[in-house]
Enzyme design. Structure first.
Site, PDB file in Angstrom:
ATOM      1  N   TYR A 191      32.680  41.386  29.314  1.00 20.90           N
ATOM      2  CA  TYR A 191      32.843  41.198  27.872  1.00 20.90           C
ATOM      3  C   TYR A 191      31.602  40.628  27.202  1.00 20.90           C
ATOM      4  O   TYR A 191      31.578  40.460  25.990  1.00 20.90           O
ATOM      5  CB  TYR A 191      33.988  40.220  27.592  1.00 20.90           C
ATOM      6  CG  TYR A 191      35.335  40.851  27.538  1.00 20.90           C
ATOM      7  CD1 TYR A 191      35.921  41.343  28.697  1.00 20.90           C
ATOM      8  CD2 TYR A 191      36.038  40.939  26.349  1.00 20.90           C
ATOM      9  CE1 TYR A 191      37.171  41.921  28.666  1.00 20.90           C
ATOM     10  CE2 TYR A 191      37.293  41.517  26.314  1.00 20.90           C
ATOM     11  CZ  TYR A 191      37.847  42.000  27.468  1.00 20.90           C
ATOM     12  OH  TYR A 191      39.083  42.559  27.431  1.00 20.90           O
ATOM     13  N   LYS A 247      38.797  38.667  41.796  1.00 17.47           N
ATOM     14  CA  LYS A 247      38.633  39.857  42.626  1.00 17.47           C
ATOM     15  C   LYS A 247      37.359  39.659  43.459  1.00 17.47           C
ATOM     16  O   LYS A 247      36.510  40.549  43.566  1.00 17.47           O
ATOM     17  CB  LYS A 247      38.524  41.064  41.664  1.00 17.47           C
ATOM     18  CG  LYS A 247      38.750  42.382  42.291  1.00 17.47           C
ATOM     19  CD  LYS A 247      40.180  42.693  42.597  1.00 17.47           C
ATOM     20  CE  LYS A 247      40.201  43.955  43.434  1.00 17.47           C
ATOM     21  NZ  LYS A 247      41.359  44.204  44.213  1.00 17.47           N
ATOM     22  N   ASP A 271      44.860  41.701  42.159  1.00 19.76           N
ATOM     23  CA  ASP A 271      45.911  42.732  42.253  1.00 19.76           C
ATOM     24  C   ASP A 271      47.202  42.159  42.829  1.00 19.76           C
ATOM     25  O   ASP A 271      48.297  42.454  42.357  1.00 19.76           O
ATOM     26  CB  ASP A 271      45.441  43.966  43.031  1.00 19.76           C
ATOM     27  CG  ASP A 271      44.597  43.635  44.237  1.00 19.76           C
ATOM     28  OD1 ASP A 271      43.792  42.689  44.157  1.00 19.76           O
ATOM     29  OD2 ASP A 271      44.740  44.297  45.269  1.00 19.76           O
ATOM     30  N   ASP A 303      42.414  39.104  30.317  1.00 23.97           N
ATOM     31  CA  ASP A 303      42.912  39.977  29.253  1.00 23.97           C
ATOM     32  C   ASP A 303      44.168  40.700  29.742  1.00 23.97           C
ATOM     33  O   ASP A 303      45.205  40.724  29.082  1.00 23.97           O
ATOM     34  CB  ASP A 303      41.799  40.986  28.915  1.00 23.97           C
ATOM     35  CG  ASP A 303      42.094  41.758  27.654  1.00 23.97           C
ATOM     36  OD1 ASP A 303      43.001  41.357  26.914  1.00 23.97           O
ATOM     37  OD2 ASP A 303      41.416  42.773  27.408  1.00 23.97           O
TER      38      ASP A 303
END
Ligand code: NAP
Length: 406
Positions: free
Chosen positions: A147, A214, A268, A292
């Site tokens: 971002y 992640k 995940d 987000d």
């Protein structure tokens, strides 16, 4: 009177001046209703001893019409100067015009946490069997990651330069017809959001903080994020925070009394776990993009996507902008029909941030009572049997009528 900050502590007078921005589109429907609800709740809580002095600021379409600038300097300065403010949604023109005002505010004011509390409001239609088990506070890093806006279109000078640099310097082949985006995640950026999440958890008696990342794949960005928050916990909070690994290795699988648990989850698997075992998650801290996604996913679990509260906060200098988390919904604008729940609940969080927790309690209880009476706006009415569909302003008036001191 102004709210002030000294040595990282906020001083809130009994009559604080709080700037507000009505917002574009349905801002005109929801913001005045929310202010009425806030005034009634403050009056109910303190019987006239405390009162907010609202200060109207302009931004978005109204500001363009009056000044030619969607975010006039006076608006920006007042948000900074008065420390805590609240806003309705602002339109982002697609494919041109001006840059997102929300992103501009976050970056220029260095509001490094996007704070999204998600809890179930009784009576709200939800797809889960036990939505009441969801009660999480999401700390999304707000300034870094993909971002950060460091990106170049396909075939541009920027993308060509980066592609040839990677080839010449590192022998890395990136397809010539690629767009390029850069994902920076820093030690300082990771630590400050981690510190804010841990402090919040300790101050609010929460049980755990989960670092969602992640890092198994993006080792030097998201992996760094996780590692730095773990290091920070060991350095700055070692008497109050224990990791899951330490619980198993040193304490026979049982968390020592009064300690906050630090957990580590791959993004995940987090999406599965928050759906299947939501009660195991409490405060979540995560980089920008994961944040987000998870914010909207968890809000949807409790049926609250249209009424989810949120704020962008710099927990160091205390500047905070509370906001409706949905957009400007142009097709509903000016029709007095949308749900004002998001900005009302954001306001409830704002009062807690000011230390006026009684006001938050009154607002949440009254809103919950109103929904349980099935006295709701169209978005909830279409999902509930036997509901009375009411306007934005009638919903607000009913909340005020349902206010009780808790
Ligand atoms: P949106 O304005 O959130 O609206 C999408 C749909 O969500 C609406 O058509 C409506 O669905 C439902 N909805 C949103 N708010 C609601 C409310 N208060 N009560 C009931 N239903 C509500 O999203 P968008 O159409 O993608 O975005 C429009 C503009 O808002 C864009 O310019 C975008 O950039 C901007 N935006 C601003 C912010 C912000 O300022 N924080 C956030 C997101 C988007 P139904 O019509 O199906 O009932």
């Amino acid at each position: 009177m102004k709210i002030t900050v000294e040595n990282g502590r906020m001083h809130v007078p009994d009559n604080p001046t709080i700037p507000y921005i009505v917002g574009d589109g349905i801002g005109i429907d929801i913001t005045p209703v929310a202010l009425k609800v806030f005034d009634a709740a403050v009056e109910k809580a303190y019987g006239g001893k405390k009162k907010v002095e609202w200060m109207r600021l302009i931004a978005g379409h109204e500001a363009i019409e009056k000044t030619g600038d969607p975010l006039p300097p006076e608006t920006f300065e007042a948000i900074k100067d008065y420390v805590v403010s609240i806003k309705g949604p602002l339109e982002t023109p697609v494919g041109g015009g001006y840059r997102s005002l929300n992103v501009t505010l976050r970056q220029k004011l260095d509001l490094f946490v996007c704070f999204r509390p998600v809890r179930y409001i009784k009576g709200v239609p939800s797809p889960l069997k036990n939505p009441e088990l969801v009660d999480v506070m999401i700390f999304r890093e707000n300034t870094e990651d993909v971002y950060a806006g460091i990106e170049w279109p396909v075939n541009s000078d920027g993308s060509k330069a980066v592609i040839s640099f990677l080839k010449e310097k590192f022998g890395i082949a990136v397809k010539e017809d690629s767009g390029i985006g850069i994902k920076p995640i820093s030690i300082t950026g990771s630590r400050r959001v981690g510190r804010a999440a841990i402090n919040y958890a300790l101050e609010h008696g929460r049980r755990s903080v989960t670092v969602m990342h992640k890092g198994n794949i993006m080792k030097y960005t998201e992996g760094l994020f996780q590692a730095e928050i773990y290091k920070l916990a060991a350095e700055e909070f070692k008497d109050r925070v224990v990791t899951e690994e330490e619980i198993n290795e040193k304490y026979g699988g049982k968390c020592p009394e009064g300690m906050l648990i630090l957990k580590n989850r791959i993004a995940d698997s987090m999406f599965q776990q928050i759906l299947l075992r939501p009660d195991e998650y409490d405060v979540i801290v995560t980089p920008n993009l994961n944040g987000d996604y998870i914010s909207d996913a968890v809000a949807a679990q409790v049926g609250g996507i249209g009424i989810a509260p949120g704020a962008n906060i710099n927990f160091e200098n205390k500047i905070a902008v509370f906001e409706a988390t949905h957009g400007t919904s142009p097709k509903h604008a000016g029709k007095n029909e949308v749900n004002p729940g998001s900005i009302i609940l954001s306001g409830a969080e704002m009062f807690e941030y000011l230390g006026w927790s009684e006001v938050k309690g009154i607002i949440i209880n009254a809103l919950e009572k109103t929904v349980l009476e099935k006295y709701v706006t169209y978005d909830f009415a279409r999902l509930m049997d036997g509901a009375t569909k009411v306007s934005t302003s009638d919903f607000g008036d009913r909340i005020i009528k349902n206010m009780e001191v808790s």
